[in-house]
Design an enzyme around this catalytic site. Structure first.
Site, PDB file in Angstrom:
ATOM      1  N   SER A  37       2.751   0.291   8.551  1.00 44.91           N
ATOM      2  CA  SER A  37       1.541   0.865   8.255  1.00 44.91           C
ATOM      3  C   SER A  37       0.301   0.178   7.902  1.00 44.91           C
ATOM      4  O   SER A  37      -0.878   0.671   7.897  1.00 44.91           O
ATOM      5  CB  SER A  37       1.656   1.478   6.843  1.00 44.91           C
ATOM      6  OG  SER A  37       2.166   0.612   5.845  1.00 44.91           O
ATOM      7  N   ASP A 186      -2.633   3.869  -3.932  1.00 47.77           N
ATOM      8  CA  ASP A 186      -1.407   3.352  -4.377  1.00 47.77           C
ATOM      9  C   ASP A 186      -0.835   1.911  -4.451  1.00 47.77           C
ATOM     10  O   ASP A 186       0.227   1.610  -4.894  1.00 47.77           O
ATOM     11  CB  ASP A 186      -0.679   3.719  -2.803  1.00 47.77           C
ATOM     12  CG  ASP A 186      -0.787   3.023  -1.706  1.00 47.77           C
ATOM     13  OD1 ASP A 186      -1.821   2.183  -1.646  1.00 47.77           O
ATOM     14  OD2 ASP A 186      -0.377   3.579  -0.509  1.00 47.77           O
ATOM     15  N   HIS A 189      -1.557  -0.260   0.228  1.00 49.61           N
ATOM     16  CA  HIS A 189      -2.280  -0.226   1.297  1.00 49.61           C
ATOM     17  C   HIS A 189      -3.790  -0.583   0.999  1.00 49.61           C
ATOM     18  O   HIS A 189      -4.443   0.100   0.288  1.00 49.61           O
ATOM     19  CB  HIS A 189      -2.369   1.115   2.203  1.00 49.61           C
ATOM     20  CG  HIS A 189      -0.709   1.281   2.533  1.00 49.61           C
ATOM     21  ND1 HIS A 189       0.034   2.077   1.585  1.00 49.61           N
ATOM     22  CD2 HIS A 189      -0.006   1.025   3.357  1.00 49.61           C
ATOM     23  CE1 HIS A 189       1.270   2.135   1.986  1.00 49.61           C
ATOM     24  NE2 HIS A 189       1.271   1.691   3.138  1.00 49.61           N
TER      25      HIS A 189
END
Length: 216
Positions: A37, A186, A189
């Protein structure tokens, strides 16, 4: 699919009018950004991923580079190991450089570092076999997992970089992780500003690797 689309086919994060136009020249270079990601651009708008940012910087320096984003959110090193050969085989041309960035999901799941090491080594063996240069973007374990886990995990990338003669950025989230202004809510990221910070550090490493390649 998005993960195999050249970054050049997506809008850039910064409007082109805000950056000086530098004619691209020299040999055309293809870079495969193969990761999770952190390459895929999780939580970001199209054109804001790390491969997009690196491609924009290279072209801003006049380097004729296309960065293919093969980042898949959620991938572990085992997932990457399973799909690497397939991804390489379906490219129209052999990449001049592979950016290899996996391991974050391994540490989040607290997988055995021995498995992570074996998977990373297998991917590097495959790239060695194909004679493709590599830039490793490393990962580090958080301190709360303890010194034993961290010691076994954090040494994977420098060890393998030496063994496989790969370039290394030791920790992809260096200078970003823990900074709320540079991370998504979060806390895992990077946001677009965080990606910019990472690209500022990684793009020169990519350019250096490309400059060492034979011309044409």
């Amino acid at each position: 699919p998005d993960e195999a689309a050249p970054a050049s086919q997506r809008p850039t994060a910064t409007p082109s009018r805000a950056a000086p136009v530098v004619p691209v020249g020299g040999p055309r270079r293809v870079i495969l950004a193969f990761g999770d990601s952190l390459y895929a651009g999780y939580g970001l708008q199209r054109g804001q991923s790390l491969p997009d940012a690196i491609q924009a910087r290279l072209r801003g320096q006049g380097i004729d580079a296309t960065v293919i984003n093969a980042g898949v959110s959620g991938d572990t090193t085992a997932d990457g190991r399973r799909r690497l050969a397939y991804t390489l085989d379906r490219l129209k041309t052999k990449p001049d450089l592979v950016m290899l960035g996996l391991g974050g999901n391994d540490v989040l799941r607290q997988l055995d570092p021995a498995e992570t090491r074996a998977n990373m080594a297998a991917m590097l063996d495959e790239l060695d076999r194909r004679k493709v240069p590599v830039l490793l973007t490393g990962m580090m374990a958080p301190p709360n997992l303890g010194p034993d886990f961290a010691g076994r995990f954090n040494t994977i990338w420098p060890d393998l970089a030496r063994r496989h003669h790969a370039a290394l950025d030791p920790f992809i989230l260096a200078g970003v992780l823990g900074n709320r202004r540079l991370m998504l809510t979060d806390g895992v990221h990077p946001n677009a500003a965080g990606v910019t910070r990472i690209a500022d550090r990684v793009a020169p490493l990519v350019a250096k690797q490309l400059s060492a390649l034979p011309p044409g």
